[in-house]
Design an enzyme around this catalytic site. Structure first.
Site, PDB file in Angstrom:
ATOM      1  N   LYS A  83      38.910  44.812  38.821  1.00  0.00           N
ATOM      2  CA  LYS A  83      38.996  43.581  39.269  1.00  0.00           C
ATOM      3  C   LYS A  83      38.406  42.528  38.178  1.00  0.00           C
ATOM      4  CE  LYS A  83      38.579  41.324  44.152  1.00  0.00           C
ATOM      5  NZ  LYS A  83      38.004  41.554  45.238  1.00  0.00           N
TER       6      LYS A  83
HETATM    7  C1  E4P Z   1      39.322  39.567  48.016  1.00  0.00           C
HETATM    8  O1  E4P Z   1      39.598  40.522  47.010  1.00  0.00           O
HETATM    9  C2  E4P Z   1      38.159  39.403  48.277  1.00  0.00           C
HETATM   10  O2  E4P Z   1      37.000  40.508  48.313  1.00  0.00           O
HETATM   11  C3  E4P Z   1      38.001  38.618  49.785  1.00  0.00           C
HETATM   12  O3  E4P Z   1      39.328  38.921  50.407  1.00  0.00           O
HETATM   13  C4  E4P Z   1      37.260  37.524  49.844  1.00  0.00           C
HETATM   14  O4  E4P Z   1      37.279  37.132  51.284  1.00  0.00           O
HETATM   15  P1  E4P Z   1      36.155  35.978  51.896  1.00  0.00           P
HETATM   16  O5  E4P Z   1      36.801  34.608  51.361  1.00  0.00           O
HETATM   17  O6  E4P Z   1      36.340  36.178  53.409  1.00  0.00           O
HETATM   18  O7  E4P Z   1      34.744  36.070  51.157  1.00  0.00           O
END
Ligand code: E4P
Length: 217
Positions: A83
């Site tokens: 990622k």
């Molecule tokens: C995606 O990969 C992120 O980990 C996640 O969806 C972020 O979500 P949030 O905005 O609720 O922290």
């Protein structure tokens, strides 16, 4: 639509995997911090539970650092997806991994142009953050629709991974908008099965069945 769970909590991942609903897992540095666990150990454990894609995010923000960390994380298990943040440095690192056949998830996407760049460098997944756009009074779901159209116009194979999902409605809307995947917090996955008419209907059936005095077994 594929379902990934957005968490670093092993118990939640194990429970959900057993339901057969789970296709993969995403984590991020905030979720790892919340778990209080060692990052690499958690990723190893998750990959042992879920055979599908497991996103592990780099911590470095420069190209060389992201490449070094990503190479290291990719060795943890075959199903690790690297990622990377949607910056020029992250896109360069993404190109490095796509050329090596290592899967990537380009994260923190907030515009269609960013998604276009990620597709051009061969990202496996693009993660548009719906909830965080809604938080600043923009329509997160419109971004999913725009990316869907752009990717379809040019036959990009990058999968749209709807992220920052906060509600069951977000899941419905992302599915209608053509997202390939939704990464969802555990509590929201459980809520997808809820409906007040299912609850009241079942209560009535249980009551009426009891009144028959019968037993099936
Ligand atoms: C995606 O990969 C992120 O980990 C996640 O969806 C972020 O979500 P949030 O905005 O609720 O922290």
């Amino acid at each position: 639509m594929k379902f990934f769970v957005d968490t670093a909590e092993i118990k939640d991942i194990r429970d959900l995997y057993e339901t057969g609903l789970l296709d993969g897992v995403t984590t991020n540095p905030s979720l790892v911090a919340k778990s209080g666990r060692n990052f690499k150990e958690v990723i190893r454990e998750i990959c042992e539970i879920v055979p599908g894609p497991v996103s592990a995010e780099v911590a470095a923000t420069d190209h060389a650092g992201m490449v070094a960390e990503g190479e290291h994380l990719a060795k943890i298990a075959d199903n690790v997806v690297i990622k990377l943040p949607l910056t020029f440095e992250g896109l360069r690192a993404c190109r490095h991994f796509s050329q090596k056949g290592i899967k990537t998830n380009v994260t923190l996407c907030f515009s269609a142009n960013q998604a276009l760049l990620a597709a051009k460098v061969g990202a496996t997944y693009i993660s548009p953050f719906i909830g965080r756009l809604d938080d600043i009074n923009l329509e997160g779901m419109q971004l999913i629709r725009d990316i869907r159209q752009i990717y379809d116009n040019y036959n990009f194979s990058t999968e749209i991974l709807a992220a920052s999902i906060r509600s069951a409605n977000h899941v419905t809307e992302a599915a209608l908008a053509g997202a390939d995947v939704a990464t969802i917090p555990p509590a929201v996955i459980y809520k997808l099965a809820d409906h007040p008419l299912t609850k009241s209907g079942l209560e009535q059936f249980v009551k009426d069945w009891k009144s028959t005095g019968q037993s099936i077994l």
